[in-house]
Scaffold this motif. Sequence first.
Motif, PDB file in Angstrom:
ATOM      1  N   GLY A  50       0.849  -1.178   0.000  1.00  0.00           N
ATOM      2  CA  GLY A  50       0.000   0.000   0.000  1.00  0.00           C
ATOM      3  C   GLY A  50       0.889   1.234   0.000  1.00  0.00           C
ATOM      4  O   GLY A  50       1.998   1.202   0.535  1.00  0.00           O
ATOM      5  N   MET A  51       0.400   2.285  -0.654  1.00  0.00           N
ATOM      6  CA  MET A  51       1.050   3.594  -0.567  1.00  0.00           C
ATOM      7  C   MET A  51       0.088   4.442   0.254  1.00  0.00           C
ATOM      8  O   MET A  51      -1.054   4.668  -0.158  1.00  0.00           O
ATOM      9  N   LEU A  52       0.528   4.858   1.443  1.00  0.00           N
ATOM     10  CA  LEU A  52      -0.388   5.475   2.412  1.00  0.00           C
ATOM     11  C   LEU A  52      -0.195   6.981   2.482  1.00  0.00           C
ATOM     12  O   LEU A  52       0.875   7.492   2.152  1.00  0.00           O
ATOM     13  N   ASN A  53      -1.224   7.674   2.958  1.00  0.00           N
ATOM     14  CA  ASN A  53      -1.069   9.091   3.270  1.00  0.00           C
ATOM     15  C   ASN A  53      -0.700   9.221   4.760  1.00  0.00           C
ATOM     16  O   ASN A  53      -0.583   8.215   5.464  1.00  0.00           O
ATOM     17  N   GLU A  54      -0.543  10.466   5.218  1.00  0.00           N
ATOM     18  CA  GLU A  54      -0.098  10.686   6.595  1.00  0.00           C
ATOM     19  C   GLU A  54      -1.081  10.130   7.621  1.00  0.00           C
ATOM     20  O   GLU A  54      -0.711   9.793   8.731  1.00  0.00           O
ATOM     21  N   ASN A  55      -2.360  10.050   7.230  1.00  0.00           N
ATOM     22  CA  ASN A  55      -3.372   9.515   8.152  1.00  0.00           C
ATOM     23  C   ASN A  55      -3.450   7.998   8.116  1.00  0.00           C
ATOM     24  O   ASN A  55      -4.311   7.403   8.752  1.00  0.00           O
ATOM     25  N   GLY A  56      -2.617   7.393   7.315  1.00  0.00           N
ATOM     26  CA  GLY A  56      -2.649   5.941   7.215  1.00  0.00           C
ATOM     27  C   GLY A  56      -3.698   5.436   6.236  1.00  0.00           C
ATOM     28  O   GLY A  56      -3.937   4.234   6.163  1.00  0.00           O
ATOM     29  N   GLY A  57      -4.331   6.335   5.468  1.00  0.00           N
ATOM     30  CA  GLY A  57      -5.291   5.905   4.439  1.00  0.00           C
ATOM     31  C   GLY A  57      -4.561   5.423   3.200  1.00  0.00           C
ATOM     32  O   GLY A  57      -3.420   5.823   2.950  1.00  0.00           O
ATOM     33  N   VAL A  58      -5.223   4.578   2.428  1.00  0.00           N
ATOM     34  CA  VAL A  58      -4.560   3.952   1.276  1.00  0.00           C
ATOM     35  C   VAL A  58      -4.731   4.838   0.037  1.00  0.00           C
ATOM     36  O   VAL A  58      -5.840   4.963  -0.493  1.00  0.00           O
ATOM     37  N   ILE A  59      -3.636   5.453  -0.418  1.00  0.00           N
ATOM     38  CA  ILE A  59      -3.682   6.246  -1.654  1.00  0.00           C
ATOM     39  C   ILE A  59      -3.810   5.308  -2.847  1.00  0.00           C
ATOM     40  O   ILE A  59      -4.524   5.582  -3.809  1.00  0.00           O
ATOM     41  N   ASP A  60      -3.111   4.179  -2.777  1.00  0.00           N
ATOM     42  CA  ASP A  60      -3.219   3.164  -3.824  1.00  0.00           C
ATOM     43  C   ASP A  60      -2.555   1.884  -3.335  1.00  0.00           C
ATOM     44  O   ASP A  60      -1.777   1.907  -2.384  1.00  0.00           O
ATOM     45  N   ASP A  61      -2.900   0.777  -3.988  1.00  0.00           N
ATOM     46  CA  ASP A  61      -2.117  -0.445  -3.797  1.00  0.00           C
ATOM     47  C   ASP A  61      -1.365  -0.691  -5.097  1.00  0.00           C
ATOM     48  O   ASP A  61      -1.831  -0.332  -6.176  1.00  0.00           O
ATOM     49  N   LEU A  62      -0.193  -1.268  -4.991  1.00  0.00           N
ATOM     50  CA  LEU A  62       0.690  -1.340  -6.158  1.00  0.00           C
ATOM     51  C   LEU A  62       1.639  -2.525  -6.049  1.00  0.00           C
ATOM     52  O   LEU A  62       1.737  -3.183  -5.007  1.00  0.00           O
TER      53      LEU A  62
END
Lengths: 361, 128
Positions: A87-99
């Motif tokens: 996963g590529m996460l944002n600062e809040n730990g949300g998933v920007i994308d999986d790759l």
Amino acid sequence: MGKQTSLFECHQQAGAKIVDFGGWDMPLNYGSQIEEHHSVRQDAGMFDVSHMTIVEVTGDDAKSYLRFLLANDVDKLKVSGKALYSGMLNENGGVIDDLIVYYIDETNYRVVVNASTREKDLAWMAQQAENFSVSIAENNGYAMIAVQGPNAIEKTNSVLSDTQKAAVEGLGVFVAADTEGYFIARTGYTGEDGYEIMVPVAEAASFWNKLVEAGVAPCGLGARDTLRLEAGMNLYGNDMDENVSPLEANMGWTISWQPEERDFIGKQALLDQKQAGVKNKLVGLVLEGKGVIRAHMKVIAEGVGEGETTSGTMSPTLKKSIGMARIPKEAGEQVMLEIRGKLVPAKVVKPCFVRKGEALV
Amino acid sequence: MSNVPNELKYISSHEWIRQEDDGTVTIGITDHAQELLGDVVYVELPDVDTDVATEDEIAVVESVKAASDIYAPLSGTIIAINEALEDAPETVNSSPYDDGWMFKMKPSEPSELDNLLDAEAYTNEIDE
């Protein structure tokens, strides 16, 4: 009209029903998506996945950059061609994308991200690269074809050159071979064995046609979705997104906590979530009554709370309706689904329904 | 091009209606509708003896893509349902006008039959 892949004419000639997918004109099916689904489970099918974005990450800091950018740790990759899901996460730990990231060498990595998230991924990757000596460049030189199914490898090998054939012999799972301009990876999104192949754009149509002659069935996005769901694989935008933690998306296994000194984007947020207690889990559901599970249905775990389905379909292999749902962590094995105003019982299972042609539920 | 048999009547939500000799009607979805839906995976039919009014949502067809409501084209009573669709919903794709029929009704307001579309009018609707 949307963007078209280099295989668009092949799809049209094969009578594909074309739909918009993230700005791309892509084949939904070539007739019956259920037959296409069975081709992959029982023989060999192929998908045009050229709409996915290939990003080359190169430079002296490529490795340290990716170790900071991704929740999984590219330091695990030591063999050229080896792949890692993250996963590529944002600062809040949300998933920007999986790759998927492929290791070429310590200063060269190839990353494949989703089509629908292309712009924001590239922007995020560029933004995070500021303090690293690294170049982030989209590679538009390839078409991508996923060939999947119990006979996929054998049928694909039959159309490869001798050199290519030698290069993929004994290729490990989640490893790619770079051979004569083709990048052939033993990866997939169906729960079956097979390859995902990057083909030079100029050769894409002829390679596709050779695969058709070898008996590989063209399959559309419809079958791709039922296959990935049977395999229990997440679909970005359905099963997780920027507002969902990987800890609540069945992606805990993709977070590399060791070594402790490694920092990565979103790490602190995930640690805080763990400290506070993760509230939900992403589970598989098998419908026990009549109907079909779809995304965004209410799930009721009696005495515990409520959740929501994130994906759902009628499984062509199991001939039962299956789905995924995010529900309270404490929920047990039995829940009720609200389907069109009626409550229908469903069983909670590990989200993996079919693997290598075998039913697991 | 979709098949639109001349001898049937239609409504714009893609149901077809066949008037039987005994005054009852048989209802299903059109070839055009099954093409739009894609592979049908589940059909939920009304209970026999249910009284329905025109435009009531009385059945559901679910394809691999989505669920679609089926509307009562006439007011009346459901007198039979095609139970074979429970185990073989794909019949709706392979034989929309014959084996894929959904339910039979006894109309209570025969005058409503005049409101139905003929094949030409329905063809014009789906060509738009």
